[in-house]
Design a protein around this motif. Structure first.
Motif, PDB file in Angstrom:
ATOM      1  N   VAL A 163       4.706  78.850  33.129  1.00  0.00           N
ATOM      2  CA  VAL A 163       5.798  77.980  32.685  1.00  0.00           C
ATOM      3  C   VAL A 163       5.235  76.632  32.212  1.00  0.00           C
ATOM      4  O   VAL A 163       5.677  76.077  31.202  1.00  0.00           O
ATOM      5  N   LEU A 164       4.208  76.153  32.917  1.00  0.00           N
ATOM      6  CA  LEU A 164       3.575  74.899  32.485  1.00  0.00           C
ATOM      7  C   LEU A 164       2.905  75.056  31.123  1.00  0.00           C
ATOM      8  O   LEU A 164       2.964  74.162  30.279  1.00  0.00           O
ATOM      9  N   LEU A 165       2.256  76.222  30.917  1.00  0.00           N
ATOM     10  CA  LEU A 165       1.620  76.469  29.619  1.00  0.00           C
ATOM     11  C   LEU A 165       2.663  76.467  28.508  1.00  0.00           C
ATOM     12  O   LEU A 165       2.450  75.889  27.436  1.00  0.00           O
ATOM     13  N   CYS A 166       3.801  77.106  28.775  1.00  0.00           N
ATOM     14  CA  CYS A 166       4.877  77.130  27.773  1.00  0.00           C
ATOM     15  C   CYS A 166       5.353  75.714  27.480  1.00  0.00           C
ATOM     16  O   CYS A 166       5.635  75.361  26.337  1.00  0.00           O
ATOM     17  N   LEU A 167       5.434  74.921  28.531  1.00  0.00           N
ATOM     18  CA  LEU A 167       5.885  73.539  28.369  1.00  0.00           C
ATOM     19  C   LEU A 167       4.922  72.776  27.449  1.00  0.00           C
ATOM     20  O   LEU A 167       5.338  72.101  26.506  1.00  0.00           O
ATOM     21  N   LEU A 168       3.613  72.932  27.717  1.00  0.00           N
ATOM     22  CA  LEU A 168       2.622  72.227  26.899  1.00  0.00           C
ATOM     23  C   LEU A 168       2.624  72.737  25.462  1.00  0.00           C
ATOM     24  O   LEU A 168       2.566  71.960  24.504  1.00  0.00           O
ATOM     25  N   LEU A 169       2.732  74.054  25.320  1.00  0.00           N
ATOM     26  CA  LEU A 169       2.756  74.670  23.998  1.00  0.00           C
ATOM     27  C   LEU A 169       3.931  74.122  23.190  1.00  0.00           C
ATOM     28  O   LEU A 169       3.797  73.733  22.023  1.00  0.00           O
ATOM     29  N   SER A 170       5.088  74.080  23.840  1.00  0.00           N
ATOM     30  CA  SER A 170       6.284  73.587  23.178  1.00  0.00           C
ATOM     31  C   SER A 170       6.115  72.119  22.773  1.00  0.00           C
ATOM     32  O   SER A 170       6.454  71.713  21.659  1.00  0.00           O
ATOM     33  N   PHE A 171       5.534  71.345  23.674  1.00  0.00           N
ATOM     34  CA  PHE A 171       5.316  69.925  23.384  1.00  0.00           C
ATOM     35  C   PHE A 171       4.401  69.735  22.174  1.00  0.00           C
ATOM     36  O   PHE A 171       4.734  69.010  21.231  1.00  0.00           O
ATOM     37  N   PHE A 172       3.263  70.456  22.173  1.00  0.00           N
ATOM     38  CA  PHE A 172       2.332  70.268  21.050  1.00  0.00           C
ATOM     39  C   PHE A 172       2.891  70.856  19.751  1.00  0.00           C
ATOM     40  O   PHE A 172       2.640  70.324  18.668  1.00  0.00           O
ATOM     41  N   GLY A 173       3.655  71.935  19.868  1.00  0.00           N
ATOM     42  CA  GLY A 173       4.300  72.502  18.687  1.00  0.00           C
ATOM     43  C   GLY A 173       5.270  71.517  18.051  1.00  0.00           C
ATOM     44  O   GLY A 173       5.260  71.291  16.840  1.00  0.00           O
ATOM     45  N   LEU A 174       6.097  70.916  18.891  1.00  0.00           N
ATOM     46  CA  LEU A 174       7.065  69.926  18.403  1.00  0.00           C
ATOM     47  C   LEU A 174       6.354  68.739  17.767  1.00  0.00           C
ATOM     48  O   LEU A 174       6.729  68.254  16.711  1.00  0.00           O
ATOM     49  N   LEU A 175       5.280  68.306  18.460  1.00  0.00           N
ATOM     50  CA  LEU A 175       4.534  67.153  17.967  1.00  0.00           C
ATOM     51  C   LEU A 175       3.938  67.444  16.594  1.00  0.00           C
ATOM     52  O   LEU A 175       4.033  66.631  15.669  1.00  0.00           O
ATOM     53  N   ALA A 176       3.355  68.647  16.452  1.00  0.00           N
ATOM     54  CA  ALA A 176       2.746  69.023  15.180  1.00  0.00           C
ATOM     55  C   ALA A 176       3.799  69.052  14.080  1.00  0.00           C
ATOM     56  O   ALA A 176       3.580  68.541  12.974  1.00  0.00           O
ATOM     57  N   PHE A 177       4.960  69.619  14.386  1.00  0.00           N
ATOM     58  CA  PHE A 177       6.022  69.692  13.390  1.00  0.00           C
ATOM     59  C   PHE A 177       6.486  68.299  12.986  1.00  0.00           C
ATOM     60  O   PHE A 177       6.691  68.012  11.809  1.00  0.00           O
ATOM     61  N   PHE A 178       6.606  67.449  13.981  1.00  0.00           N
ATOM     62  CA  PHE A 178       7.036  66.070  13.718  1.00  0.00           C
ATOM     63  C   PHE A 178       6.045  65.355  12.801  1.00  0.00           C
ATOM     64  O   PHE A 178       6.423  64.719  11.824  1.00  0.00           O
ATOM     65  N   ILE A 179       4.761  65.509  13.096  1.00  0.00           N
ATOM     66  CA  ILE A 179       3.743  64.832  12.288  1.00  0.00           C
ATOM     67  C   ILE A 179       3.737  65.398  10.863  1.00  0.00           C
ATOM     68  O   ILE A 179       3.708  64.655   9.883  1.00  0.00           O
ATOM     69  N   TRP A 180       3.813  66.724  10.780  1.00  0.00           N
ATOM     70  CA  TRP A 180       3.830  67.369   9.458  1.00  0.00           C
ATOM     71  C   TRP A 180       5.013  66.866   8.637  1.00  0.00           C
ATOM     72  O   TRP A 180       4.885  66.521   7.467  1.00  0.00           O
ATOM     73  N   GLU A 181       6.168  66.825   9.291  1.00  0.00           N
ATOM     74  CA  GLU A 181       7.381  66.416   8.603  1.00  0.00           C
ATOM     75  C   GLU A 181       7.284  64.968   8.110  1.00  0.00           C
ATOM     76  O   GLU A 181       7.763  64.623   7.038  1.00  0.00           O
ATOM     77  N   ASN A 182       6.647  64.147   8.911  1.00  0.00           N
ATOM     78  CA  ASN A 182       6.495  62.741   8.529  1.00  0.00           C
ATOM     79  C   ASN A 182       5.563  62.538   7.351  1.00  0.00           C
ATOM     80  O   ASN A 182       5.704  61.597   6.587  1.00  0.00           O
ATOM     81  N   GLN A 183       4.572  63.463   7.232  1.00  0.00           N
ATOM     82  CA  GLN A 183       3.622  63.343   6.122  1.00  0.00           C
ATOM     83  C   GLN A 183       4.236  63.775   4.799  1.00  0.00           C
ATOM     84  O   GLN A 183       3.852  63.313   3.746  1.00  0.00           O
ATOM     85  N   GLU A 184       5.181  64.707   4.908  1.00  0.00           N
ATOM     86  CA  GLU A 184       5.792  65.263   3.673  1.00  0.00           C
ATOM     87  C   GLU A 184       6.496  64.184   2.850  1.00  0.00           C
ATOM     88  O   GLU A 184       7.231  63.368   3.366  1.00  0.00           O
TER      89      GLU A 184
END
Lengths: 498, 82
Positions: free
Chosen positions: B61-82
């Motif tokens: 469950v902790l791994l899923c939490l971290l995965l979700s966090f980094f996934g969201l972060l990556a999407f946020f950064i990508w979206e900001n660069q666009e």
């Protein structure tokens, strides 16, 4: 230590708790002086919340009495089933990444402050707004009552009964009422930041300290649980409250329904209108899982008590029980009590504030005569304050005097609140959704959820009643929307192009 | 609004590239959610192996939490660069 020594200890603990209450009051009153006296200032902090405030408002609101007392209770009695509390929050806030910025922009443009204001505009139905206002107040009052009960229980237990339960609940909630009454959402924001940091520190400390004291570490603690033949508590999905293994269908559907309902709570969704800009809103959602991470140590508290303090009923009292029965430094006990108060208050304040604001904005204002009076004499903020006062008195009545079974009301709440999700989603993304579609979806969803909540034996499978509600909800939304007259295209465009 | 999506869902983004990233992001979110419940969690929610003394059912469950966090972060950064 003699009789007087024990008395002294009690008063040190009570003193720390009271000192903490006063500090919260100060933290709550000051920031309210900086925002405007308008409803916008009171309900949405003039739409000026930065990342720090928003993160803690949304984080600390979920970190309630339930998490602080119920979390260890679940881990203690049901093992890893308690992970449910962490699991549903991992993605529960994500819908606000998409809905939040849109709602926020519309708020700036058209002056919206609540979720129901958006919905009633999109579906062209003041009735929908009044209905949501009534449902919101019905659901939030028991929620608030539980927080008050938590505060009363803690102060009563730690003072060895010196502070009666009614007085404990009153002390904590007079403080909350004062800062919510005077400062509105900014009071909620700043106290939640302060209380959030405080209770997270307490949670981490306890989650490491107790396993160490009782078992010599976290690893040895889990090994001991397994060796004592309680391995089924550590095997997913853990146990049910009667001690039998929880079914995968039950566990999975409970997480699903809570993830879906999570962002729909009015006291969360409304905060999108308080966000300073889109970036702040999105970044809050991105960072939100880090707050969930802090729930882990509080579960360790429950695990640590499984072998050391068996047979405690009800399981929710395990944290106070451990504190009373271990030889802990008295200042530490005082701080933990203050932390529990923090958890209760930081959820109670947001709930109280939202209930008052929703009751006036979405309920009273939808009656044209009342709206006219409110606007003419600039009374809205005053009326919200008055509602907040009345709602807290009502919740206090349920917490202390009435013996109505409010827990069952709250149990149905997540299933009910999740029924809003299809409406909110369709509001932004499905142009064909209509007023009758939305109303029939909401009604059928809630009725089906209630039927299965009160008659669980009718369920065809062992899944959460809210899921059945959602199936009927979606079906009605789609079919009724397709056969009824379309909503005015200019109204729809406001939302789909927000 | 053209006739083609008269009854369908409206995308919030119009650029094809952004659309496809958004689609993959939603697939990612669904996978994270399914990892926390049936059918994926039952496959891995066992006590063994212990990681840092913590049962694997909790670690997952902790791994899923971290995965979700980094996934969201990556999407946020990508979206900001666009």
């Amino acid at each position: 230590m003699g009789e007087s020594g024990i008395m002294n200890d009690t008063w040190i603990i009570v003193g720390i708790s009271i000192g903490y209450l006063l500090l919260s009051l100060l933290m709550g009153i000051i920031p309210g002086l900086k925002v405007s006296k308008s409803p916008e200032g009171y309900v949405a902090g003039d739409r000026s919340m930065n990342l720090l405030l928003l993160y803690f408002v949304l984080g600390a609101s979920i970190f309630s009495s339930f998490a602080f007392l119920g979390g260890p209770g679940w881990a203690y009695s049901r093992g890893v089933a308690a992970l449910y509390i962490i699991a549903y929050g991992i993605l529960g806030m994500v819908p606000l990444y998409f809905f939040g910025p849109r709602a926020r922009r519309m708020g700036v443009k058209y002056g919206y402050l609540t979720q129901a204001e958006l919905l009633s505009e999109r579906y062209q139905s003041p009735f929908l707004s009044i209905l949501l206002a009534i449902l919101t107040v019905i659901v939030l009052i028991p929620y608030l009552t539980l927080q008050m009960k938590g505060a009363g229980l803690v102060l009563n237990t730690i003072s060895d009964g010196q502070i009666p339960y009614w007085l404990g609940a009153a002390m904590a909630y007079v403080v909350v009422l004062l800062y919510v009454f005077f400062s509105g959402v900014m009071g909620v924001g700043w106290t939640n930041t302060f209380q959030g940091i405080f209770m997270l520190s307490i949670a981490w400390f306890l989650g490491i300290y107790l396993p160490n004291e009782l078992h010599g570490g976290i690893g040895p603690m889990f090994e001991a649980i397994e060796q004592e033949g309680l391995g089924n508590m550590l095997q997913a999905p853990g146990l049910q409250s009667d001690g039998s293994t929880w079914s995968w269908a039950g566990f999975s559907s409970a997480i699903m329904i809570s993830s879906i309902g999570f962002s729909m709570w009015p006291h969360f969704f409304m905060k999108t209108f308080a966000a300073k800009d889109d970036r702040t809103m999105k970044l809050t959602v991105v960072l939100y899982p880090t707050f969930q991470l802090f729930l882990l140590p509080i579960l360790f508290v429950g695990f640590s008590a499984i072998l050391s303090f068996p047979g405690i009923e009800p399981a929710d009292t395990i944290l106070p029980h451990v504190l009373r029965n271990m030889d802990l430094p008295v200042v530490l006990v005082g701080l933990v009590c203050a932390g529990t108060l923090a958890a209760s208050m930081s959820s109670g304040d947001a709930i109280l504030h939202a209930a008052g604001a929703v009751f006036v904005r979405d309920g009273l204002r939808k009656f044209p005569q009342i709206r006219k009076k409110l606007d003419q004499r600039n009374l809205e903020r005053r009326v919200i304050q008055l509602s907040i006062l009345l709602i807290s008195i009502l919740a206090y009545y349920f917490a202390v005097i009435s013996s109505t079974d409010i827990v069952s009301l709250l149990l149905g709440a997540y299933g009910g609140i999740a029924q809003l999700f299809p409406l909110v989603f369709a509001m932004f993304y499905w142009p064909s959704a209509t007023r009758l579609g939305a109303l029939s979806a909401l009604f059928s969803g809630i009725i089906v959820t209630l039927i299965f909540l009160f008659s669980p034996e009718l369920k065809p499978w062992d899944i959460h009643e809210g899921i059945y509600g959602l199936i009927f909800n979606l079906f009605s939304l789609i079919t009724v929307s397709l056969i009824t007259q379309k909503t005015d295209a200019t109204v729809v465009k406001k939302f789909t192009h927000a | 609004m053209n006739l083609k999506n008269k009854y369908g869902l409206m995308y919030s983004v119009q650029k094809p590239k952004k659309k496809s990233v958004l689609r993959w992001f939603i697939v990612f979110l669904v996978l994270v959610q399914l990892s926390l419940i049936w059918p994926i969690y039952p496959l891995v929610g066992h006590i063994e192996p212990f990681v840092l003394g913590i049962p694997f059912s909790i670690i997952w469950v902790l791994l899923c939490l971290l995965l979700s966090f980094f996934g969201l972060l990556a999407f946020f950064i990508w979206e900001n660069q666009e």
